[in-house]
Enzyme design. Structure first.
Site, PDB file in Angstrom:
ATOM      1  N   ASN A   9       0.426  -0.809  -0.110  1.00  0.00           N
ATOM      2  CA  ASN A   9      -0.233  -0.433  -0.445  1.00  0.00           C
ATOM      3  C   ASN A   9       1.017   1.160  -0.020  1.00  0.00           C
ATOM      4  O   ASN A   9       1.367   1.361   0.667  1.00  0.00           O
ATOM      5  CB  ASN A   9      -1.049   0.192   1.286  1.00  0.00           C
ATOM      6  CG  ASN A   9      -1.821   1.383   0.997  1.00  0.00           C
ATOM      7  OD1 ASN A   9      -1.978   2.339   0.781  1.00  0.00           O
ATOM      8  ND2 ASN A   9      -2.838   1.551   2.703  1.00  0.00           N
ATOM      9  N   LYS A  11       0.431   4.470  -0.591  1.00  0.00           N
ATOM     10  CA  LYS A  11      -0.470   5.172   0.242  1.00  0.00           C
ATOM     11  C   LYS A  11      -0.502   6.361  -0.395  1.00  0.00           C
ATOM     12  O   LYS A  11      -0.148   6.646  -1.850  1.00  0.00           O
ATOM     13  CB  LYS A  11       0.075   5.387   2.439  1.00  0.00           C
ATOM     14  CG  LYS A  11       0.244   4.265   3.033  1.00  0.00           C
ATOM     15  CD  LYS A  11      -0.244   4.915   3.992  1.00  0.00           C
ATOM     16  CE  LYS A  11       0.162   2.833   4.563  1.00  0.00           C
ATOM     17  NZ  LYS A  11       0.288   3.669   6.254  1.00  0.00           N
ATOM     18  N   HIS A  97      -9.446   0.738   5.353  1.00  0.00           N
ATOM     19  CA  HIS A  97      -7.966   1.046   5.427  1.00  0.00           C
ATOM     20  C   HIS A  97      -8.423   1.726   6.913  1.00  0.00           C
ATOM     21  O   HIS A  97      -8.856   2.933   6.399  1.00  0.00           O
ATOM     22  CB  HIS A  97      -7.576   2.068   4.681  1.00  0.00           C
ATOM     23  CG  HIS A  97      -5.775   1.733   5.223  1.00  0.00           C
ATOM     24  ND1 HIS A  97      -5.134   2.773   6.020  1.00  0.00           N
ATOM     25  CD2 HIS A  97      -4.340   0.737   4.985  1.00  0.00           C
ATOM     26  CE1 HIS A  97      -3.954   2.334   6.075  1.00  0.00           C
ATOM     27  NE2 HIS A  97      -3.891   1.117   5.667  1.00  0.00           N
ATOM     28  N   GLU A  99      -6.478   4.450   7.870  1.00  0.00           N
ATOM     29  CA  GLU A  99      -6.365   6.109   8.111  1.00  0.00           C
ATOM     30  C   GLU A  99      -7.679   6.126   6.832  1.00  0.00           C
ATOM     31  O   GLU A  99      -7.826   7.099   7.506  1.00  0.00           O
ATOM     32  CB  GLU A  99      -5.112   5.951   6.662  1.00  0.00           C
ATOM     33  CG  GLU A  99      -4.444   6.256   7.575  1.00  0.00           C
ATOM     34  CD  GLU A  99      -2.950   5.346   6.701  1.00  0.00           C
ATOM     35  OE1 GLU A  99      -2.776   5.292   5.788  1.00  0.00           O
ATOM     36  OE2 GLU A  99      -1.831   4.674   7.911  1.00  0.00           O
ATOM     37  N   GLU A 169      -5.191  -5.066  10.696  1.00  0.00           N
ATOM     38  CA  GLU A 169      -4.345  -3.831  10.594  1.00  0.00           C
ATOM     39  C   GLU A 169      -4.046  -3.101  12.144  1.00  0.00           C
ATOM     40  O   GLU A 169      -4.915  -2.082  12.103  1.00  0.00           O
ATOM     41  CB  GLU A 169      -3.770  -2.911   9.460  1.00  0.00           C
ATOM     42  CG  GLU A 169      -3.650  -3.770   8.266  1.00  0.00           C
ATOM     43  CD  GLU A 169      -3.176  -2.868   6.974  1.00  0.00           C
ATOM     44  OE1 GLU A 169      -1.973  -2.700   6.660  1.00  0.00           O
ATOM     45  OE2 GLU A 169      -3.872  -1.751   7.148  1.00  0.00           O
ATOM     46  N   GLY A 175       2.899   1.986  11.032  1.00  0.00           N
ATOM     47  CA  GLY A 175       3.407   3.307  10.683  1.00  0.00           C
ATOM     48  C   GLY A 175       4.786   3.810  12.304  1.00  0.00           C
ATOM     49  O   GLY A 175       4.849   5.237  11.547  1.00  0.00           O
ATOM     50  N   SER A 215       4.179  -1.921  10.438  1.00  0.00           N
ATOM     51  CA  SER A 215       5.416  -1.868  10.673  1.00  0.00           C
ATOM     52  C   SER A 215       5.367  -3.321   9.982  1.00  0.00           C
ATOM     53  O   SER A 215       6.850  -4.323  10.583  1.00  0.00           O
ATOM     54  CB  SER A 215       5.847  -1.621  11.448  1.00  0.00           C
ATOM     55  OG  SER A 215       5.323  -0.144  11.482  1.00  0.00           O
TER      56      SER A 215
HETATM   57  P1  13P Z   1       3.272   0.371   7.960  1.00  0.00           P
HETATM   58  O1  13P Z   1       3.807  -0.810   7.225  1.00  0.00           O
HETATM   59  O2  13P Z   1       3.616   1.737   6.710  1.00  0.00           O
HETATM   60  O3  13P Z   1       3.684   0.660   9.236  1.00  0.00           O
HETATM   61  O4  13P Z   1       2.291   0.369   6.818  1.00  0.00           O
HETATM   62  C1  13P Z   1       1.152  -0.692   6.879  1.00  0.00           C
HETATM   63  C2  13P Z   1      -0.356  -0.226   6.449  1.00  0.00           C
HETATM   64  O5  13P Z   1      -1.129   0.931   6.479  1.00  0.00           O
HETATM   65  C3  13P Z   1      -0.798  -0.748   5.386  1.00  0.00           C
HETATM   66  O6  13P Z   1      -2.037  -0.748   4.753  1.00  0.00           O
END
Ligand code: 13P
Length: 253
Positions: A9, A11, A97, A99, A169, A175, A215
């Site tokens: 992803n 983002k 997701h 976010e 997640e 992150g 992560s």
């Molecule tokens: P990170 O791997 O940067 O923690 O992000 C995970 C994520 O949200 C994947 O959709």
């Protein structure tokens, strides 16, 4: 046997040039593994889907969208329909997701409509679920994940639900560099599989692929994937570096 499924992803990162280069390097790096031993997908920003899609068209790396809208067409300024995503070559679409839930404010009801629309449009949804840090501290992980699963999949028949991948997640691990331990991840993955058995049946529960995200790095992917109910990874930051993402794919093969 559930085939491992690793998705990146991206983002709100990359530009047209670096996105194309990234996918070319991923394709070159994973060679025969992609599509054979491991299903691999990348989810670039909407505006680069077409260019990245062109760059991966003769490979077995698949294209995914980071989001989708549930209406087919019309006056929905700024939104992207399932047919548009199909048109530019998407196979997958992330739905819900964290976010989008916590930064943009999407509800379980909206996410459920997106999951339905994705399937209706011939896409494979990846339904993301996961608890906040406060919820984990208050021992509410089971309650939150159960609610997100039940509401997210509401109204889906057994035939339709077989198109869905679940991504667990934990929000506190995204992150932050704070990965869930393999045991913490396995515990929730087992819960998700049990929920699928309760909501559908044992066959569907044994076939559904459940990704972990939060992560994931080149050096922890192998241990996470060693857990019984972990069938794949949804990778953020580490999917932006071709070498790291390829190492993660290889560790999952
Ligand atoms: P990170 O791997 O940067 O923690 O992000 C995970 C994520 O949200 C994947 O959709």
């Amino acid at each position: 046997m559930r085939k491992p499924f690793i998705a990146g992803n991206w983002k709100m990162n990359t530009d047209s040039h670096s996105g194309v280069k990234l996918v070319q390097d991923i394709i070159a790096g994973c060679g025969e593994i992609a599509g054979n031993k491991v299903d691999v997908a990348v989810c670039p920003p909407f505006v680069y889907l077409q260019q990245v899609g062109k760059a991966l068209s003769s490979s077995r790396v698949a294209l995914g969208a980071q989001d989708i809208y549930f209406e087919q067409k019309g006056a929905f300024t700024g939104e992207i329909s399932p047919a548009m995503l199909k048109d530019v070559g998407c196979t997958y679409a992330l739905c819900g997701h964290s976010e989008r839930r916590h930064v943009i404010g999407e509800t379980d009801e909206l996410i459920n409509k997106k999951v339905h629309a994705a399937i209706l449009g011939g896409l494979l949804p990846i339904l993301c679920v996961g608890e906040l840090l406060e919820e984990r501290k208050q021992n509410k992980t089971t309650e939150v994940v159960t609610r997100q699963m039940k509401k997210g999949l509401a109204g889906l028949t057994p035939e339709k639900v077989s198109a869905v991948t679940i991504a667990y997640e934990p929000v506190w691990a995204i992150g932050t560099g704070l990965t869930a331990t393999p045991q913490q991840a396995q515990e929730v993955h087992a819960l998700i599989r049990e929920l699928m058995a309760q909501m559908y049946n044992k066959k569907i529960a044994s076939e559904v692929r459940i990704q972990y995200g939060g992560s994931v790095k080149a050096d922890n992917a192998g241990e996470l994937m060693g857990q019984e109910d972990l069938d794949g990874l949804l990778v953020g930051g580490a999917s932006l570096k071709a070498d790291d993402f390829v190492t993660i794919i290889k560790a999952s093969a």
